[in-house]
Scaffold this active site. Structure first.
Site, mmCIF file in Angstrom:
data_model
loop_
_atom_site.group_PDB
_atom_site.id
_atom_site.type_symbol
_atom_site.label_atom_id
_atom_site.label_comp_id
_atom_site.label_asym_id
_atom_site.label_seq_id
_atom_site.Cartn_x
_atom_site.Cartn_y
_atom_site.Cartn_z
ATOM 1 N N PRO A 2 0.834 -1.292 -0.181
ATOM 2 C CA PRO A 2 -0.078 0.024 0.083
ATOM 3 C C PRO A 2 0.981 1.252 -0.121
ATOM 4 O O PRO A 2 1.804 1.577 0.644
ATOM 5 C CB PRO A 2 -0.955 -0.200 1.315
ATOM 6 N N GLU A 3 0.569 2.156 -0.899
ATOM 7 C CA GLU A 3 0.928 3.480 -1.023
ATOM 8 C C GLU A 3 -0.007 4.593 -1.048
ATOM 9 O O GLU A 3 -1.193 3.936 -0.792
ATOM 10 C CB GLU A 3 2.062 3.890 -2.121
ATOM 11 N N LYS A 57 0.418 7.377 3.564
ATOM 12 C CA LYS A 57 -0.018 5.949 3.476
ATOM 13 C C LYS A 57 -0.895 5.517 4.349
ATOM 14 O O LYS A 57 -0.914 4.093 4.590
ATOM 15 C CB LYS A 57 1.545 4.981 3.141
ATOM 16 N N ARG A 155 16.193 21.496 -1.052
ATOM 17 C CA ARG A 155 16.880 20.308 -0.444
ATOM 18 C C ARG A 155 17.916 19.962 -1.449
ATOM 19 O O ARG A 155 17.685 19.697 -2.560
ATOM 20 C CB ARG A 155 15.813 19.315 -0.110
ATOM 21 N N ARG A 264 17.070 0.376 -3.760
ATOM 22 C CA ARG A 264 15.879 0.095 -3.502
ATOM 23 C C ARG A 264 14.911 -0.405 -4.691
ATOM 24 O O ARG A 264 13.857 0.191 -5.005
ATOM 25 C CB ARG A 264 15.115 1.193 -2.999
#
Length: 279
Positions: A2-3, A57, A155, A264
């Site tokens: 789930p996102e 989420k 950032r 990832r």
DNA sequence: AGCTCTTCCTGAAAGC
DNA sequence: TGCTTTCAGGAAGAGC
């Protein structure tokens, strides 16, 4: 797993089936699945579900009783699901929460999470405010372009970790990050602050388009995602790169989709997302 | 600050 | 066939 889109689908179904229903019982199977507020569990009995929201989420249920309000926040993590009672569960030993309701379209709700990457929190209003402030950045579907652009430029760091950084932008995980980056033609390792504004603009719209489209499809059922009513999401059929290692690039550029295990599981097209273009 | 590594955790899939 | 190993990864924390 789930996102944001999956959590949104979950929240919508709970809202439609259970808002206005009253809690008749609440059971938690193991204490360590609760992050905060275990002792407040009895309060929820007799309360009425008033509202269902999604933060990143996670799914937040607001209950009211007399003048007071409390919340149940369910982090879905990797394998967490919220399921109505009619849906059969393959490994029922991993049901960690059972709530029963009266007066709703459904008679209950279960939180199932075999890997337990994800917790439940039982919070009052200040607790929820703290929880939200600490964990969740902008919602990708609600953030203005100006704020999004500031996020990218203020950032230092690479694009994919930034997209997935929940305290900056809440709700995007590995699957959608890969899909967004491919559609935006950007490599995961480009420095976000080096992107020209036209690219940031494209990324902003692509991000929202991918997430909205996934919600409309009921989410992506990659491993074992099921909505509360047991249905599977269909967005997996529209995945262009995630899990497509070795397959030809959907842009017909002639290259094949690659996968970086070190990162990832980054799936990308080395030509369409050539990092040298924006380094 | 931001990156990498480690830990948590279990079922499915791959390996032998 | 059946056992063992590997893998998947969101988030937090440590260390750099």
């Amino acid at each position: 797993m789930p996102e944001l889109p999956e959590a949104e689908v979950v929240a919508c179904q709970l809202r439609a089936a259970l808002v206005g229903a009253q809690v008749t019982d609440c059971w938690v199977g193991r204490k360590d699945i609760v992050r905060e507020g275990f002792s407040s569990l009895p309060w929820y009995i007799g309360s009425v579900l008033q509202q269902v929201d999604r933060y990143g989420k996670s799914v937040a249920l607001r209950f009211v009783k007399k003048q007071a309000a409390r919340y149940l926040v369910a982090e879905l993590g990797m394998t967490g699901l919220l399921l109505f009672p009619s849906v059969p569960i393959k490994h029922p030993q991993h049901v960690h929460l059972r709530m029963t309701f009266t007066g709703g379209r459904e008679a209950g709700l279960r939180y199932w999470n075999p890997r337990r990457f994800g917790r439940l929190s039982f919070l009052d209003q200040p607790g929820l405010d703290q929880y939200r402030a600490r964990r969740f950045g902008y919602d990708p579907l609600a953030v203005s372009f100006g704020d999004f652009q500031r996020l990218m430029t203020s950032r230092r760091g690479r694009l994919k970790p930034l997209l997935m950084h929940q305290q900056s932008l809440a709700g995007i995980g590995n699957i959608y990050a890969n899909e967004i980056l491919f559609r935006a033609g950007l490599h995961s390792n480009v420095m976000a602050c080096r992107l020209p504004s036209t690219r940031v603009e494209r990324l902003y719209y692509v991000t929202q388009a991918v997430l909205r489209s996934a919600i409309a499809c009921g989410g992506s059922s990659v491993k074992d995602f099921f909505a509360p009513d047991g249905t599977e999401g269909q967005f997996k059929q529209r995945h262009l790169v995630y899990g497509k290692e070795g397959q030809p690039c959907p842009n017909h550029c002639g290259r094949t989709i690659r996968r970086l295990q070190s990162e990832r599981s980054a799936f990308f097209c080395p030509r369409c997302q050539d990092p040298r273009k924006w380094r």
